[in-house]
Write a protein that holds these residues in place. Sequence first.
Motif, mmCIF file in Angstrom:
data_model
loop_
_atom_site.group_PDB
_atom_site.id
_atom_site.type_symbol
_atom_site.label_atom_id
_atom_site.label_comp_id
_atom_site.label_asym_id
_atom_site.label_seq_id
_atom_site.Cartn_x
_atom_site.Cartn_y
_atom_site.Cartn_z
ATOM 1 N N HIS A 83 3.176 8.181 2.906
ATOM 2 C CA HIS A 83 4.244 7.755 1.947
ATOM 3 C C HIS A 83 3.667 7.408 0.847
ATOM 4 O O HIS A 83 2.498 6.789 0.718
ATOM 5 N N ASP A 94 -2.250 2.109 0.591
ATOM 6 C CA ASP A 94 -1.387 1.997 1.975
ATOM 7 C C ASP A 94 -0.376 3.249 1.893
ATOM 8 O O ASP A 94 0.577 2.820 0.851
ATOM 9 N N GLY A 95 -0.595 4.200 2.534
ATOM 10 C CA GLY A 95 0.348 5.548 2.479
ATOM 11 C C GLY A 95 0.062 6.470 1.376
ATOM 12 O O GLY A 95 -0.267 7.656 1.780
ATOM 13 N N GLU A 128 8.958 4.615 3.965
ATOM 14 C CA GLU A 128 8.036 4.250 5.401
ATOM 15 C C GLU A 128 8.244 2.802 5.319
ATOM 16 O O GLU A 128 8.163 1.995 6.344
ATOM 17 N N GLU A 129 8.230 1.922 3.950
ATOM 18 C CA GLU A 129 7.938 0.556 4.016
ATOM 19 C C GLU A 129 9.057 -0.416 4.581
ATOM 20 O O GLU A 129 8.926 -1.364 5.150
ATOM 21 N N HIS A 190 -5.013 6.978 6.987
ATOM 22 C CA HIS A 190 -4.506 5.909 6.310
ATOM 23 C C HIS A 190 -5.818 5.074 6.213
ATOM 24 O O HIS A 190 -6.470 4.759 7.185
ATOM 25 N N GLN A 193 -5.910 -1.418 7.448
ATOM 26 C CA GLN A 193 -4.946 -2.690 7.401
ATOM 27 C C GLN A 193 -5.142 -3.514 8.238
ATOM 28 O O GLN A 193 -4.374 -4.395 8.621
ATOM 29 N N HIS A 358 3.620 3.400 11.719
ATOM 30 C CA HIS A 358 3.256 4.428 10.770
ATOM 31 C C HIS A 358 4.278 5.729 10.946
ATOM 32 O O HIS A 358 4.699 5.712 12.201
HETATM 33 ZN ZN LIG Z 1 1.485 3.027 5.425
#
Ligand SMILES: [Zn+2]
Length: 411
Positions: A83, A94-95, A128-129, A190, A193, A358
Motif C-alpha cells: 500500500h 511501511d507499505g 490499508e492503514e 514489508h 514492524q 497486512h
Molecule cells: Zn503496511
Amino acid sequence: MENLRINGDRLWESLMEMAKIGATPKGGVCRLALTDLDKQGRDLFVRWCEEAGCEVTVDQVGNIFARRPGRDPALPAIMTGSHLDTQPTGGKFDGIFGVLAGLEVVRTLNDYGHQTDAPVEIVVWTNEEGSRFSPAMMGSGAYAGVFTLDEVRAKADVEGKRFGDELRRIGYEGPAPVGGRAASAYFEAHIEQGPILEAEKKTIGVVTGAQGQRWYEITVTGQEAHAGPTPMARRKDALVGAARMIDAVNKIGHKHQPNACATVGHVQVSPNSRNTIPGKVFFTVDFRHPDDAKLTAMHEDLHAACREIARASGVEVEVKDFWYFPPTPFDPKLVAAVREGAERHGYSHRDIISGAGHDAVYMAKVAPTAMIFVPCEDGISHNEIENAKAEDLAAGCNVLLHAILAHAHRS
Ligand SMILES: [Zn+2]
C-alpha cells in the motif's frame, strides 16, 4: 535460473522520491487514504509503471494493478505489492517498500530484457492503514470478498466524507470489477514492524503466516460503597476482581509461549472516584497466536480464570467474545521460494510470524500467498522516525525477484 539482481540505489531513490509526497518536518510521511496527497502518490506510481511499459488497471475500490505482460497471456499473473497510504504520523517504508520493490523487480526484468512466461502485476491496495476510513485493509478485503463494494463506498471519515465520493474526487474510481483477477501467487515485501530481525542480526524474515486473534470485552460488576466505613471482608470491589483478571491475562500469555501475545490495553473504572469502592470495571483483552489450537486453549484459560477469580473475589463477570480472526498460514511452496531466495543470495534469515495485519492476510483467502520481511530500526513503525537500511531493503527486493522468477516460468 539466471542470477539477476535488482538495483538497490534506484529502489532507494524511488522510496525517497515517493516520501516527498506528504513529507512531515520530523522526517516521516502523512499521506492518508484518498486525500490529494494520496492522489499525488498514486499518480507518481502510475507514471513510473507506464514508463516501465506496464498496462495500468484500476478497480472500483481504487486498487491499482500494473501489469508487465508475459509470453503467455493465458497464464495467471504473479502478483506483488502493498500500500501507498500511511498513518497520520507514518514513515517512508511501511507499505511503500512493498509497492516500490515490485516496481524495482519490473524495472530489473526490463534492464535484463528478461521475458517471463506469466505476467507480473504490481498492486497498490487502497486504504490499508484504516486511519482515515475504518476498518484497515479495505481494498484487499474488498478484493477478497470480505467487504462488499457498497459497504466500502459508504464508509465515512470523521468529517463525514464518504469513501466512494473521495475516491471519485481523486479520480481513482476505476471501471474494473473488484476481485477475480487470475493470480497463481501473491508476494508482499514489508518492513518487519517489530524488533526480532534486528535483534538477531538477520536480514530476511521468511514469513510463514500471520497470527490469529481473539478479542474480548469484559465487564466486572461488584458493589459501590464508601471507602471508609465498609470493612475489607464485606467488599465487592470490581477493580480488585478486574486487576486479578488482568494479571491472569498476562500469565496466560506467558504460559502459551512461544508466540503467544496477551494484552489488556483499555480499562474503564466506574465511578472512578477516590473514596468509593469501584462498582463496575470494563476492560478489553487482545489475544494473538499463530496456532489456532493454542489460541483456543488461551480462550478456554481466560474464561476459566475469569469465572474462578469472580467467585473468589465476590464479584460478577461477563466475558464477551468480541472478535475472532483465525491464523493465516501462508502457502508452503511460496514460503519455500522466499527462503531459497535468501539462501541463494547468501542473506541471513529466519522464519517469522507476522504480528500485524497486512493486505497479504486477505489475499491469502483468494491466492497462494507469502511475505518477505526486512528489519526496521528498533522495530519501530507507525512513527515518523521509522527507518530501514538501504542494503536490507535491496536484499528484500532481491529475494522478491527470486521468488517471482521461481513462479513466473512454466517448469
Ligand atoms: Zn503496511
